[in-house]
Design a protein around this motif. Structure first.
Motif, PDB file in Angstrom:
ATOM      1  N   THR A 189       0.820  -1.029   0.021  1.00 27.52           N
ATOM      2  CA  THR A 189      -0.016   0.105  -0.123  1.00 27.52           C
ATOM      3  C   THR A 189       0.928   1.243   0.085  1.00 27.52           C
ATOM      4  O   THR A 189       0.411   2.194  -0.805  1.00 27.52           O
ATOM      5  N   SER A 190       1.907   1.309   0.903  1.00 23.98           N
ATOM      6  CA  SER A 190       2.496   2.536   0.989  1.00 23.98           C
ATOM      7  C   SER A 190       3.920   2.491   0.189  1.00 23.98           C
ATOM      8  O   SER A 190       4.462   3.555   0.118  1.00 23.98           O
ATOM      9  N   ALA A 191       4.041   1.724  -0.939  1.00 18.72           N
ATOM     10  CA  ALA A 191       5.139   1.721  -1.770  1.00 18.72           C
ATOM     11  C   ALA A 191       5.107   3.003  -2.716  1.00 18.72           C
ATOM     12  O   ALA A 191       4.009   3.256  -3.311  1.00 18.72           O
ATOM     13  N   ARG A 192       6.229   3.612  -2.874  1.00 17.63           N
ATOM     14  CA  ARG A 192       6.143   4.789  -3.688  1.00 17.63           C
ATOM     15  C   ARG A 192       6.003   4.397  -5.164  1.00 17.63           C
ATOM     16  O   ARG A 192       5.375   5.132  -5.916  1.00 17.63           O
ATOM     17  N   ALA A 193       6.517   3.243  -5.554  1.00 15.00           N
ATOM     18  CA  ALA A 193       6.060   2.912  -7.128  1.00 15.00           C
ATOM     19  C   ALA A 193       4.958   2.084  -7.276  1.00 15.00           C
ATOM     20  O   ALA A 193       4.684   1.824  -8.503  1.00 15.00           O
ATOM     21  N   GLY A 194       3.879   2.283  -6.184  1.00 16.54           N
ATOM     22  CA  GLY A 194       2.672   1.787  -6.453  1.00 16.54           C
ATOM     23  C   GLY A 194       1.879   2.603  -7.408  1.00 16.54           C
ATOM     24  O   GLY A 194       0.834   2.076  -8.045  1.00 16.54           O
ATOM     25  N   VAL A 195       1.912   3.712  -7.759  1.00 15.83           N
ATOM     26  CA  VAL A 195       1.545   4.653  -8.885  1.00 15.83           C
ATOM     27  C   VAL A 195       1.536   4.179 -10.182  1.00 15.83           C
ATOM     28  O   VAL A 195       0.935   4.315 -11.069  1.00 15.83           O
ATOM     29  N   PHE A 196       2.577   3.127 -10.276  1.00 16.91           N
ATOM     30  CA  PHE A 196       2.943   2.412 -11.524  1.00 16.91           C
ATOM     31  C   PHE A 196       2.176   1.265 -11.536  1.00 16.91           C
ATOM     32  O   PHE A 196       2.411   0.406 -12.605  1.00 16.91           O
ATOM     33  N   PHE A 197       1.610   0.648 -10.679  1.00 18.04           N
ATOM     34  CA  PHE A 197       1.013  -0.765 -10.309  1.00 18.04           C
ATOM     35  C   PHE A 197      -0.687  -0.479 -10.821  1.00 18.04           C
ATOM     36  O   PHE A 197      -1.289   0.303 -10.193  1.00 18.04           O
ATOM     37  N   PRO A 198      -1.144  -0.988 -11.849  1.00 18.45           N
ATOM     38  CA  PRO A 198      -2.535  -1.050 -12.501  1.00 18.45           C
ATOM     39  C   PRO A 198      -3.497  -1.363 -11.425  1.00 18.45           C
ATOM     40  O   PRO A 198      -4.377  -0.243 -11.191  1.00 18.45           O
ATOM     41  N   TRP A 199      -3.491  -2.029 -10.193  1.00 18.56           N
ATOM     42  CA  TRP A 199      -4.428  -2.112  -9.216  1.00 18.56           C
ATOM     43  C   TRP A 199      -4.240  -1.300  -8.097  1.00 18.56           C
ATOM     44  O   TRP A 199      -5.166  -1.170  -7.288  1.00 18.56           O
ATOM     45  N   GLN A 200      -3.357  -0.271  -8.213  1.00 21.20           N
ATOM     46  CA  GLN A 200      -3.247   0.821  -7.198  1.00 21.20           C
ATOM     47  C   GLN A 200      -3.628   2.081  -7.862  1.00 21.20           C
ATOM     48  O   GLN A 200      -3.469   3.134  -7.101  1.00 21.20           O
ATOM     49  N   MET A 201      -3.584   2.062  -8.884  1.00 19.61           N
ATOM     50  CA  MET A 201      -3.779   3.218  -9.674  1.00 19.61           C
ATOM     51  C   MET A 201      -5.266   4.016  -9.462  1.00 19.61           C
ATOM     52  O   MET A 201      -5.334   5.292  -9.124  1.00 19.61           O
ATOM     53  N   PRO A 202      -6.210   3.376  -9.223  1.00 20.33           N
ATOM     54  CA  PRO A 202      -7.426   3.873  -8.964  1.00 20.33           C
ATOM     55  C   PRO A 202      -7.348   4.850  -7.545  1.00 20.33           C
ATOM     56  O   PRO A 202      -7.689   5.818  -7.011  1.00 20.33           O
ATOM     57  N   VAL A 203      -6.882   3.925  -6.449  1.00 18.38           N
ATOM     58  CA  VAL A 203      -6.648   4.500  -5.120  1.00 18.38           C
ATOM     59  C   VAL A 203      -5.816   5.665  -4.970  1.00 18.38           C
ATOM     60  O   VAL A 203      -6.083   6.589  -4.095  1.00 18.38           O
ATOM     61  N   ASN A 204      -5.027   5.977  -6.032  1.00 16.71           N
ATOM     62  CA  ASN A 204      -3.961   6.982  -6.087  1.00 16.71           C
ATOM     63  C   ASN A 204      -4.707   8.136  -6.400  1.00 16.71           C
ATOM     64  O   ASN A 204      -4.058   9.295  -6.181  1.00 16.71           O
ATOM     65  N   THR A 208      -2.642  12.939  -1.665  1.00 16.89           N
ATOM     66  CA  THR A 208      -2.375  14.121  -1.506  1.00 16.89           C
ATOM     67  C   THR A 208      -1.263  15.075  -2.396  1.00 16.89           C
ATOM     68  O   THR A 208      -1.372  15.906  -2.652  1.00 16.89           O
ATOM     69  N   GLU A 209      -0.267  13.831  -2.882  1.00 16.97           N
ATOM     70  CA  GLU A 209       0.558  14.513  -3.784  1.00 16.97           C
ATOM     71  C   GLU A 209       0.019  14.552  -5.291  1.00 16.97           C
ATOM     72  O   GLU A 209      -0.473  13.526  -5.848  1.00 16.97           O
ATOM     73  N   VAL A 210      -0.024  15.711  -5.773  1.00 22.57           N
ATOM     74  CA  VAL A 210      -0.511  16.026  -7.302  1.00 22.57           C
ATOM     75  C   VAL A 210       0.055  14.915  -8.277  1.00 22.57           C
ATOM     76  O   VAL A 210      -0.516  14.521  -9.084  1.00 22.57           O
ATOM     77  N   TRP A 211       1.396  14.867  -8.158  1.00 24.36           N
ATOM     78  CA  TRP A 211       1.916  13.990  -9.157  1.00 24.36           C
ATOM     79  C   TRP A 211       1.596  12.640  -9.295  1.00 24.36           C
ATOM     80  O   TRP A 211       1.673  12.078 -10.259  1.00 24.36           O
ATOM     81  N   ARG A 212       1.231  12.192  -8.091  1.00 23.59           N
ATOM     82  CA  ARG A 212       0.739  10.612  -7.941  1.00 23.59           C
ATOM     83  C   ARG A 212      -0.490  10.588  -8.451  1.00 23.59           C
ATOM     84  O   ARG A 212      -0.880   9.751  -9.509  1.00 23.59           O
ATOM     85  N   VAL A 213      -1.594  11.483  -8.376  1.00 18.87           N
ATOM     86  CA  VAL A 213      -2.923  11.628  -9.125  1.00 18.87           C
ATOM     87  C   VAL A 213      -2.711  11.661 -10.418  1.00 18.87           C
ATOM     88  O   VAL A 213      -3.313  10.936 -11.294  1.00 18.87           O
ATOM     89  N   ASN A 214      -1.808  12.665 -10.949  1.00 14.53           N
ATOM     90  CA  ASN A 214      -1.714  13.035 -12.489  1.00 14.53           C
ATOM     91  C   ASN A 214      -1.040  11.815 -13.102  1.00 14.53           C
ATOM     92  O   ASN A 214      -1.607  11.225 -14.240  1.00 14.53           O
ATOM     93  N   THR A 215      -0.166  11.051 -12.322  1.00 12.07           N
ATOM     94  CA  THR A 215       0.647  10.061 -13.102  1.00 12.07           C
ATOM     95  C   THR A 215      -0.345   8.711 -13.294  1.00 12.07           C
ATOM     96  O   THR A 215      -0.570   8.099 -14.343  1.00 12.07           O
ATOM     97  N   ALA A 216      -0.978   8.355 -12.072  1.00 10.88           N
ATOM     98  CA  ALA A 216      -2.085   7.325 -12.034  1.00 10.88           C
ATOM     99  C   ALA A 216      -2.954   7.591 -13.177  1.00 10.88           C
ATOM    100  O   ALA A 216      -3.498   6.419 -13.681  1.00 10.88           O
ATOM    101  N   LEU A 217      -3.447   8.641 -13.076  1.00 13.12           N
ATOM    102  CA  LEU A 217      -4.888   9.046 -14.145  1.00 13.12           C
ATOM    103  C   LEU A 217      -4.087   8.789 -15.439  1.00 13.12           C
ATOM    104  O   LEU A 217      -5.114   8.171 -16.321  1.00 13.12           O
ATOM    105  N   ALA A 218      -2.898   9.429 -15.957  1.00 14.88           N
ATOM    106  CA  ALA A 218      -2.588   9.266 -17.059  1.00 14.88           C
ATOM    107  C   ALA A 218      -2.386   7.709 -17.482  1.00 14.88           C
ATOM    108  O   ALA A 218      -2.418   7.384 -18.661  1.00 14.88           O
TER     109      ALA A 218
END
Length: 241
Positions: A189-204, A208-218
């Motif tokens: 859950t807390s892994a920084r690289a989770g933003v690149f994992f398809p199953w964690q993209m929705p919860v991102n 609170t970090e804008v870059w995580r939201v934008n990266t996961a959404l893109a």
């Protein structure tokens, strides 16, 4: 394409898809209802609604997608009807595109139902205990926008699950992928690289970090649409195993 979509809708009406569409959001609503009743002091609307979105995007959405894609695929794999469908005088890609459209539509419906049922659960609970009526504004437009981002970020996960479910006649590979993806999403859950994992993209989408939201959404939305197109193209040329 309209005729193919109409057939898919009728198939879903005769399946357990409607039960799944109601059961998954209802479980979150039931949890919210009893959790609110256990409270001692009123909480902000944001806590209840955002918590509901979090539960949906983190756990219930991946498991629902796993079940839904397996269900949609087994409607053809079970009676071994792919040979008949692929022999029809229409482009094969429409068959798979219609499946993808129906799955995405069902996920969208369940996402909206999660918000509506959560609101209903809170209202019902506060009718029983008025002293626990949530405080602050109820910004449903903002919550709907967040849920919309969750839906878009989940497209890549949907594409992977649907490709696996349609590619293999057995439901086991799709379940292994879905359960495995959800498992690693939970334990990391807390892994920084989770933003690149398809199953964690929705919860991102709740990060609170804008870059995580934008990266996961893109990645989840943009790359997800590309993955769906590639999956349809691949399935059109290949036989089911």
């Amino acid at each position: 394409m309209h005729a193919v979509l109409s057939v898919e809708i009728r198939k879903l009406n005769r399946s357990l898809a409607a039960l799944l569409a109601v059961a998954a959001p209802a479980l979150i609503a039931i949890f919210t209802f009893f959790n609110l009743l256990r409270g001692k002091a009123p909480q902000p609307w944001e806590m209840w609604m955002v918590s509901s979105i979090g539960i949906w995007s983190f756990f219930m959405l991946p498991m629902s997608v796993t079940a839904l894609t397996a269900l949609v695929a087994q409607m053809e794999h079970g009676p071994k009807s792919w040979d008949h469908l692929r022999s029809l005088p229409l482009p094969r890609w429409r068959l798979y595109a219609a499946k993808a459209a129906m799955v995405l539509a069902m996920v969208a419906v369940m996402s909206a139902a999660t918000l509506i049922m959560t609101w209903s659960a809170v209202m019902l609970a506060t009718a029983i205990k008025p002293n626990l009526t949530p405080t602050g504004p109820l910004d449903m437009a903002a919550y709907a926008a967040t849920m919309g981002k969750v839906f878009l970020a989940a497209i890549l996960m949907v594409a992977i699950q649907l490709w696996t479910a349609l590619r293999f006649a057995s439901f086991v590979p799709a379940l292994v992928v879905g359960i495995g993806g959800t498992f690693f999403s939970v334990v990391a859950t807390s892994a920084r690289a989770g933003v690149f994992f398809p199953w964690q993209m929705p919860v991102n989408m709740l990060a609170t970090e804008v870059w995580r939201v934008n990266t996961a959404l893109a990645l989840g939305g943009g790359l997800g649409l590309v993955a769906l197109v590639l999956a349809v193209a691949h399935l059109t040329r290949r036989e089911v195993l």
